[in-house]
Design a protein around this motif. Structure first.
Motif, PDB file in Angstrom:
ATOM      1  N   GLY A  66      -9.068  32.336  23.246  1.00  0.00           N
ATOM      2  CA  GLY A  66     -10.196  31.486  22.116  1.00  0.00           C
ATOM      3  C   GLY A  66      -9.588  30.206  21.316  1.00  0.00           C
ATOM      4  N   GLU A  67     -10.335  29.493  21.094  1.00  0.00           N
ATOM      5  CA  GLU A  67      -9.795  28.242  20.172  1.00  0.00           C
ATOM      6  C   GLU A  67     -10.868  28.251  19.011  1.00  0.00           C
ATOM      7  OE1 GLU A  67      -9.088  23.535  20.204  1.00  0.00           O
ATOM      8  OE2 GLU A  67      -9.660  24.316  22.279  1.00  0.00           O
ATOM      9  N   PHE A  68     -10.178  28.336  17.874  1.00  0.00           N
ATOM     10  CA  PHE A  68     -10.874  28.244  16.529  1.00  0.00           C
ATOM     11  C   PHE A  68     -10.532  27.027  15.836  1.00  0.00           C
ATOM     12  CE2 PHE A  68     -10.283  32.633  18.358  1.00  0.00           C
ATOM     13  CZ  PHE A  68     -11.674  33.108  17.887  1.00  0.00           C
ATOM     14  N   SER A  69     -11.660  26.497  15.222  1.00  0.00           N
ATOM     15  CA  SER A  69     -11.507  25.687  14.118  1.00  0.00           C
ATOM     16  C   SER A  69     -11.506  26.201  12.744  1.00  0.00           C
ATOM     17  CB  SER A  69     -12.586  24.772  14.145  1.00  0.00           C
ATOM     18  OG  SER A  69     -12.550  23.426  13.153  1.00  0.00           O
ATOM     19  N   VAL A  70     -10.308  25.896  12.464  1.00  0.00           N
ATOM     20  CA  VAL A  70     -10.092  26.703  10.905  1.00  0.00           C
ATOM     21  C   VAL A  70      -9.850  25.678   9.698  1.00  0.00           C
ATOM     22  CG1 VAL A  70      -8.579  28.190   9.671  1.00  0.00           C
ATOM     23  CG2 VAL A  70      -8.882  28.400  12.323  1.00  0.00           C
ATOM     24  N   ASP A  71     -10.176  25.825   8.572  1.00  0.00           N
ATOM     25  CA  ASP A  71     -10.154  24.874   7.396  1.00  0.00           C
ATOM     26  C   ASP A  71      -8.776  24.799   7.113  1.00  0.00           C
ATOM     27  OD1 ASP A  71     -10.310  23.621   5.175  1.00  0.00           O
ATOM     28  OD2 ASP A  71     -11.259  25.032   3.889  1.00  0.00           O
ATOM     29  N   ALA A  76      -4.616  31.235   2.715  1.00  0.00           N
ATOM     30  CA  ALA A  76      -3.876  32.442   2.820  1.00  0.00           C
ATOM     31  C   ALA A  76      -3.658  32.483   4.289  1.00  0.00           C
ATOM     32  CB  ALA A  76      -5.281  33.425   2.776  1.00  0.00           C
ATOM     33  N   MET A  77      -4.736  31.623   5.219  1.00  0.00           N
ATOM     34  CA  MET A  77      -4.246  31.591   6.770  1.00  0.00           C
ATOM     35  C   MET A  77      -2.966  30.969   6.884  1.00  0.00           C
ATOM     36  SD  MET A  77      -5.262  32.153   9.908  1.00  0.00           S
ATOM     37  CE  MET A  77      -7.328  32.224   9.960  1.00  0.00           C
ATOM     38  N   LYS A  78      -2.676  30.003   6.117  1.00  0.00           N
ATOM     39  CA  LYS A  78      -1.264  29.155   6.269  1.00  0.00           C
ATOM     40  C   LYS A  78      -0.178  30.157   6.031  1.00  0.00           C
ATOM     41  CE  LYS A  78       1.069  25.182   4.895  1.00  0.00           C
ATOM     42  NZ  LYS A  78       1.168  23.987   3.827  1.00  0.00           N
ATOM     43  N   ALA A  79      -0.356  31.010   5.020  1.00  0.00           N
ATOM     44  CA  ALA A  79       0.754  31.923   4.543  1.00  0.00           C
ATOM     45  C   ALA A  79       0.834  32.919   5.644  1.00  0.00           C
ATOM     46  CB  ALA A  79       0.286  32.455   3.114  1.00  0.00           C
ATOM     47  N   LEU A  80      -0.137  33.541   6.020  1.00  0.00           N
ATOM     48  CA  LEU A  80      -0.323  34.479   7.223  1.00  0.00           C
ATOM     49  C   LEU A  80       0.541  33.840   8.381  1.00  0.00           C
ATOM     50  CD1 LEU A  80      -1.054  37.369   7.834  1.00  0.00           C
ATOM     51  CD2 LEU A  80      -3.103  36.522   8.871  1.00  0.00           C
ATOM     52  N   LEU A  81       0.393  32.614   8.949  1.00  0.00           N
ATOM     53  CA  LEU A  81       1.115  31.887   9.923  1.00  0.00           C
ATOM     54  C   LEU A  81       2.677  31.842   9.927  1.00  0.00           C
ATOM     55  CD1 LEU A  81      -2.126  29.870  11.222  1.00  0.00           C
ATOM     56  CD2 LEU A  81      -1.186  32.089  11.919  1.00  0.00           C
ATOM     57  N   GLU A  82       2.660  31.304   8.608  1.00  0.00           N
ATOM     58  CA  GLU A  82       4.071  31.078   8.346  1.00  0.00           C
ATOM     59  C   GLU A  82       4.983  32.392   8.120  1.00  0.00           C
ATOM     60  OE1 GLU A  82       3.900  28.810   4.420  1.00  0.00           O
ATOM     61  OE2 GLU A  82       3.557  26.951   5.190  1.00  0.00           O
ATOM     62  N   GLU A  83       4.421  33.191   7.695  1.00  0.00           N
ATOM     63  CA  GLU A  83       5.056  34.531   7.465  1.00  0.00           C
ATOM     64  C   GLU A  83       5.739  34.957   8.844  1.00  0.00           C
ATOM     65  OE1 GLU A  83       4.170  39.183   6.585  1.00  0.00           O
ATOM     66  OE2 GLU A  83       2.834  37.625   6.064  1.00  0.00           O
ATOM     67  N   HIS A  84       4.823  34.579  10.144  1.00  0.00           N
ATOM     68  CA  HIS A  84       5.217  34.942  11.519  1.00  0.00           C
ATOM     69  C   HIS A  84       5.898  33.732  12.141  1.00  0.00           C
ATOM     70  CE1 HIS A  84       2.509  38.421  10.527  1.00  0.00           C
ATOM     71  NE2 HIS A  84       3.097  38.875  11.478  1.00  0.00           N
ATOM     72  N   ASP A  85       6.203  32.660  11.604  1.00  0.00           N
ATOM     73  CA  ASP A  85       6.906  31.489  12.101  1.00  0.00           C
ATOM     74  C   ASP A  85       6.043  30.872  13.360  1.00  0.00           C
ATOM     75  OD1 ASP A  85       9.060  31.743  10.465  1.00  0.00           O
ATOM     76  OD2 ASP A  85      10.039  33.334  11.827  1.00  0.00           O
ATOM     77  N   ILE A  86       4.786  30.849  12.834  1.00  0.00           N
ATOM     78  CA  ILE A  86       3.848  29.870  13.986  1.00  0.00           C
ATOM     79  C   ILE A  86       3.602  28.588  13.355  1.00  0.00           C
ATOM     80  CG2 ILE A  86       1.882  30.287  14.860  1.00  0.00           C
ATOM     81  CD1 ILE A  86       1.658  33.246  14.513  1.00  0.00           C
ATOM     82  N   ASP A  87       3.779  27.800  14.150  1.00  0.00           N
ATOM     83  CA  ASP A  87       3.722  26.243  14.070  1.00  0.00           C
ATOM     84  C   ASP A  87       1.760  26.059  13.709  1.00  0.00           C
ATOM     85  OD1 ASP A  87       6.108  25.764  14.095  1.00  0.00           O
ATOM     86  OD2 ASP A  87       6.310  25.146  16.263  1.00  0.00           O
ATOM     87  N   TRP A  88       1.544  25.441  12.867  1.00  0.00           N
ATOM     88  CA  TRP A  88       0.074  25.117  12.694  1.00  0.00           C
ATOM     89  C   TRP A  88       0.036  23.848  11.593  1.00  0.00           C
ATOM     90  CZ3 TRP A  88      -3.671  26.688   8.456  1.00  0.00           C
ATOM     91  CH2 TRP A  88      -4.878  26.562   8.703  1.00  0.00           C
ATOM     92  N   ASP A  89      -0.696  22.875  11.988  1.00  0.00           N
ATOM     93  CA  ASP A  89      -0.763  21.675  11.393  1.00  0.00           C
ATOM     94  C   ASP A  89      -2.025  21.660  10.753  1.00  0.00           C
ATOM     95  OD1 ASP A  89      -2.213  21.300  13.712  1.00  0.00           O
ATOM     96  OD2 ASP A  89      -1.255  19.582  14.426  1.00  0.00           O
ATOM     97  N   GLY A  90      -2.714  22.779  10.773  1.00  0.00           N
ATOM     98  CA  GLY A  90      -4.053  22.577  10.195  1.00  0.00           C
ATOM     99  C   GLY A  90      -5.350  22.159  11.115  1.00  0.00           C
ATOM    100  N   GLY A  91      -6.303  22.850  11.065  1.00  0.00           N
ATOM    101  CA  GLY A  91      -7.255  22.335  12.310  1.00  0.00           C
ATOM    102  C   GLY A  91      -7.408  23.599  13.340  1.00  0.00           C
ATOM    103  N   ASN A  92      -6.991  23.166  14.407  1.00  0.00           N
ATOM    104  CA  ASN A  92      -7.415  24.235  15.533  1.00  0.00           C
ATOM    105  C   ASN A  92      -6.437  25.341  15.718  1.00  0.00           C
ATOM    106  OD1 ASN A  92      -9.762  22.785  15.999  1.00  0.00           O
ATOM    107  ND2 ASN A  92      -9.020  21.906  18.116  1.00  0.00           N
ATOM    108  N   LEU A  93      -6.785  26.605  16.056  1.00  0.00           N
ATOM    109  CA  LEU A  93      -5.806  27.779  16.114  1.00  0.00           C
ATOM    110  C   LEU A  93      -6.417  28.449  17.633  1.00  0.00           C
ATOM    111  CD1 LEU A  93      -3.671  29.207  14.521  1.00  0.00           C
ATOM    112  CD2 LEU A  93      -5.494  30.776  13.809  1.00  0.00           C
ATOM    113  N   ILE A  94      -5.207  28.612  18.469  1.00  0.00           N
ATOM    114  CA  ILE A  94      -5.361  28.982  19.935  1.00  0.00           C
ATOM    115  C   ILE A  94      -4.814  30.228  19.876  1.00  0.00           C
ATOM    116  CG2 ILE A  94      -5.092  28.773  22.242  1.00  0.00           C
ATOM    117  CD1 ILE A  94      -5.075  25.752  21.671  1.00  0.00           C
ATOM    118  N   ILE A  95      -5.717  31.406  20.133  1.00  0.00           N
ATOM    119  CA  ILE A  95      -5.209  32.878  20.258  1.00  0.00           C
ATOM    120  C   ILE A  95      -5.510  33.210  21.508  1.00  0.00           C
ATOM    121  CG2 ILE A  95      -5.740  35.093  19.624  1.00  0.00           C
ATOM    122  CD1 ILE A  95      -6.827  34.000  16.798  1.00  0.00           C
ATOM    123  N   ARG A  96      -4.516  33.862  22.183  1.00  0.00           N
ATOM    124  CA  ARG A  96      -4.500  34.488  23.797  1.00  0.00           C
ATOM    125  C   ARG A  96      -4.041  35.897  23.802  1.00  0.00           C
ATOM    126  NH1 ARG A  96      -1.655  30.874  25.377  1.00  0.00           N
ATOM    127  NH2 ARG A  96       0.234  31.606  25.872  1.00  0.00           N
TER     128      ARG A  96
END
Length: 563
Positions: A66-71, A76-96
C-alpha cells in the motif's frame, strides 16, 4: 490517505492494483464477492496476524503493498520512523507485507525491513477500520473514556495523573512490604538481638582459633618442652675436652685457629677454617635462640585453663551458629548487626514513607480533579455535538448525554466513571447498551466517528457496513453524514444500501468471476453509466427494471445536487 493498493496471491485475489482518490470512496458488491477479503488484505498490511491460509492457489508468496500519503508535518510519525532507521522525506509512505507458503511473513516500510509490530503502530496513524461489529464497543467503558479524552484533548493532564498514580502506587507497595517486614522481624528481634549480643561479647577475631590451638598444645606440654630445651642448651654449652669444659662454639673457634696456623703450608686449610667460622657463628645464634626459648617457656596452669575455656567457647559458638570457622562467625555477627540495624531504622523509614504517600495523595487528588473537570466540560460539548448528528438521522426526539461521575476508587485512567446515556424518545435516558436498537447503535457509532475524526486527525477511515440495521431515508441520512466526513478526510464506505452508495463520486465494485476453473475476486472503479446500473442492481436485485434504473439515476442526481 491510501493512494494505491496492490494485492497478489491473497486468498481469492490473484492480482490487483488500484488507486484511490481523496474524499468519499464507495465500495459495493454482492454478498460473498470478496469485500471482506479486500479488508483482510488491508488488515494484513497493517499488522494483522499472518498464516498459510492467506496464500492463494499459486505456490508463490502472498504480497500486499500500500502507498499512503502522509502529512510531512506529522512529528509523531517522523519520530516513529526515525526510531527504526527508516528513510522518509515526508509525503508518501510505502508499506509491504510478504507471506510465504509456510505462513511466515516479512514486513517492509519504504523498502526497509521492519518488525511487524511497527506496522500495527503505523496503522493507528494511517487508517481506522470500523467493522459492522464495532458498535459493541459502545458498551465498553474504556472505549467510552478514550473517546471523551481524545475530544477533551486532555492527554497532558492524563499523563500527569498517571505519573502521580504510578508514584503513589509504588510508595504504597513499598510501605506495605515494609510493614510486613516489620511485623515478621518483630517476632524475631529479641531472638536475633540475643544471638548478636552473644557474638559481640565473644570478641572474636580472625585467626584466633589457630593461635589458641597452638598455644594450648604448648601449655599442655610446657614441662616436657622446657626440659628438652634445657638439655639442648646444656649440650651445646658444655663439652668435655682435655683442657676442661668448653662450649661447642668455643671448641669450633679453637679448631679454626689450628687450621689457620697450617694454612701457609696447606692452602686448603684456610678454606676449611672459614667454613668452621661460618658454622660457629650459626651455632652461636642457635644456642642464643634455644636459651631465649627456654627462658620464655612458662609452665602456667592458669593460662592453660584460660586458653582451654576460650577454645570451649569458640567450639560452642560453632555448634550454636552452624559455623566451621571464626571467620564465618564474624560474618554471621556482621549480618545480624546489619539486620537489626535495618529493623531499628525501619520505623524512621515508615514515617518517611507515610509523609511521602500523604504528599503524593494530595498531588494525585489535585491531578484527578483537574482531569475530571476537563472531562466534565468536554462531555457537555461532545454530548451536544453527537445529539445533533443523531437527530439529523431521523431521531428528532433523541437524547444523548455523557455522564461523568466520581468512581469508587482510582484507576490508571483517573477517578471518574464515564457513562453514555441514550433515549430515542428524549425521556429518561439510560445506558446506551441497554436501550438502543441495532439501527440506533449504528447511528450513534457513526455520530461518534464523525465527531472524533476531526480530533483524532485520522487520514483515512473505513466503514464496513456501519449502516447495518437501517434502510430508507435513515440510510440516506447516514450516507450524508459519511459523505460530509469525506469533505475533510478520505473515507471508504463498504455498503449494501443504495442510499449510501449514491453518495460521493468515486464508486468501486468488488466482483467474483471464474477464471481457469477457479473463482477470483476483483475490484474496479465504475464509470458513471456503470454506477447507475450497480445502484439499480442494489435497488432491484438480480433483475434490473426500468424503474430501478430511473430510481438509481434519481438517487445519484440528488446526491450530486447536495454536494
Amino acid at each position: 490517505m491510501l493512494k494505491r493498493l496492490c494485492v497478489r496471491n491473497y486468498v481469492l485475489i490473484d492480482s490487483l492494483e488500484t488507486v484511490f482518490p481523496e474524499g468519499l470512496v464507495i465500495i459495493t458488491g454482492q454478498t460473498g464477492a470478496g469485500k471482506s477479503i479486500l479488508l483482510g488484505a488491508l488488515s494484513l498490511l497493517l499488522g494483522a496476524k499472518a498464516d498459510a491460509s492467506m496464500i492463494g492457489e499459486s505456490s508463490d508468496n502472498c504480497v500486499v503493498e500500500g502507498e499512503f500519503s502522509v502529512d510531512s508535518g506529522d512529528s509523531a510519525m517522523k519520530a516513529l520512523l526515525e526510531e527504526h532507521d527508516i528513510d522518509w522525506d515526508g509525503g508518501n509512505l510505502i508499506i509491504r507485507r510478504v507471506v510465504n507458503p509456510t505462513g511466515r511473513s516479512r514486513s517492509f516500510v519504504n523498502d526497509s525491513p521492519v518488525p511487524v509490530q511497527l506496522l500495527a503502530s503505523l496503522s493507528s496513524r494511517l487508517i481506522d477500520i470500523h467493522s459492522q461489529h464495532q458498535t459493541l464497543l459502545l458498551s465498553d467503558r474504556h472505549f467510552q473514556m478514550t473517546l471523551l479524552d481524545r475530544f477533551a484533548s486532555d492527554a497532558a493532564l492524563l499523563d500527569e495523573y498517571r505519573a502521580h498514580y504510578a508514584r503513589h502506587g509504588s510508595l504504597c507497595r513499598e510501605l506495605a512490604a515494609l510493614e510486613e517486614s516489620i511485623a515478621k522481624a518483630g517476632a524475631e528481634y529479641e531472638y536475633n538481638k540475643a544471638r548478636l549480643d552473644r557474638l559481640r561479647d565473644a570478641g572474636l577475631r580472625a585467626g584466633e582459633l589457630e593461635e589458641l590451638e597452638l598455644e594450648q598444645k604448648q601449655l599442655a606440654n610446657a614441662g616436657e618442652i622446657k626440659e628438652t630445651l634445657c638439655t639442648a642448651e646444656n649440650l651445646l654449652a658444655s663439652v668435655r675436652t682435655s683442657d676442661g669444659e668448653l662450649s661447642v662454639p668455643a671448641l669450633m673457634r679453637d679448631v679454626s685457629r689450628c687450621l689457620d696456623r697450617i694454612s701457609q703450608y696447606l692452602p686448603d686449610a684456610a678454606g676449611l677454617s672459614e667454613r668452621i667460622d661460618s658454622c660457629r657463628l650459626e651455632m652461636e645464634d642457635i644456642l642464643s635462640d634455644i636459651s631465649e626459648m627456654n627462658s620464655d617457656t612458662e609452665v602456667s596452669e592458669s593460662r592453660l585453663t584460660e586458653v582451654e575455656d576460650r577454645l570451649s567457647l569458640i567450639y560452642s559458638l560453632f555448634r550454636a551458629f552452624s559455623c566451621n570457622t571464626v571467620e564465618e562467625l564474624v560474618s554471621e555477627r556482621d549480618a545480624l548487626a546489619s539486620s537489626i540495624s535495618a529493623m531499628e531504622d525501619s520505623d524512621g523509614r515508615r514515617e518517611e514513607l507515610a509523609k511521602m504517600i500523604a504528599s503524593e495523595e494530595e498531588a494525585l487528588d489535585k491531578a484527578a480533579a483537574q482531569l475530571s473537570k476537563a472531562r466534565s466540560e468536554a462531555a457537555v460539548e461532545l454530548s451536544a455535538a453527537i445529539r445533533d448528528i443523531i437527530r439529523s438521522m431521523e431521531l428528532p426526539e433523541a437524547e444523548f448525554c455523557i455522564e461523568v461521575s466520581r468512581s469508587a476508587g482510582r484507576t490508571p485512567e483517573g477517578a471518574d466513571t464515564v457513562t453514555y446515556l441514550f433515549s430515542s424518545s428524549g425521556k429518561n435516558p439510560v445506558e446506551v447498551s441497554k436501550c438502543a436498537s441495532g439501527g440506533e447503535m449504528s447511528r450513534i457509532m457513526l455520530a461518534l466517528k464523525a465527531i472524533m475524526a476531526k480530533y483524532a486527525k485520522m487520514p483515512t477511515m473505513i466503514f464496513d457496513e456501519i449502516d447495518t440495521g437501517v434502510s430508507g431515508s435513515v440510510a440516506d441520512r447516514m450516507g450524508s453524514v459519511i459523505c460530509s466526513m469525506g469533505n475533510y478526510m478520505q473515507v471508504f464506505a463498504i455498503t449494501h444500501l443504495p442510499q449510501v452508495a449514491a453518495k460521493g463520486s468515486a464508486h468501486y465494485t468488488v466482483t467474483k468471476t471464474t477464471a481457469g476453473g477457479r473463482q477470483v475476486s476483483e475490484i474496479r472503479r465504475l464509470s458513471d453509466d456503470e454506477r447507475v446500473m450497480e445502484i439499480a442492481r442494489m435497488l432491484s436485485g438480480s433483475e434490473l427494471t426500468g424503474a430501478a434504473v430511473a430510481n438509481a439515476k434519481s438517487l445519484l442526481s440528488n446526491s450530486r445536487d447536495r454536494r
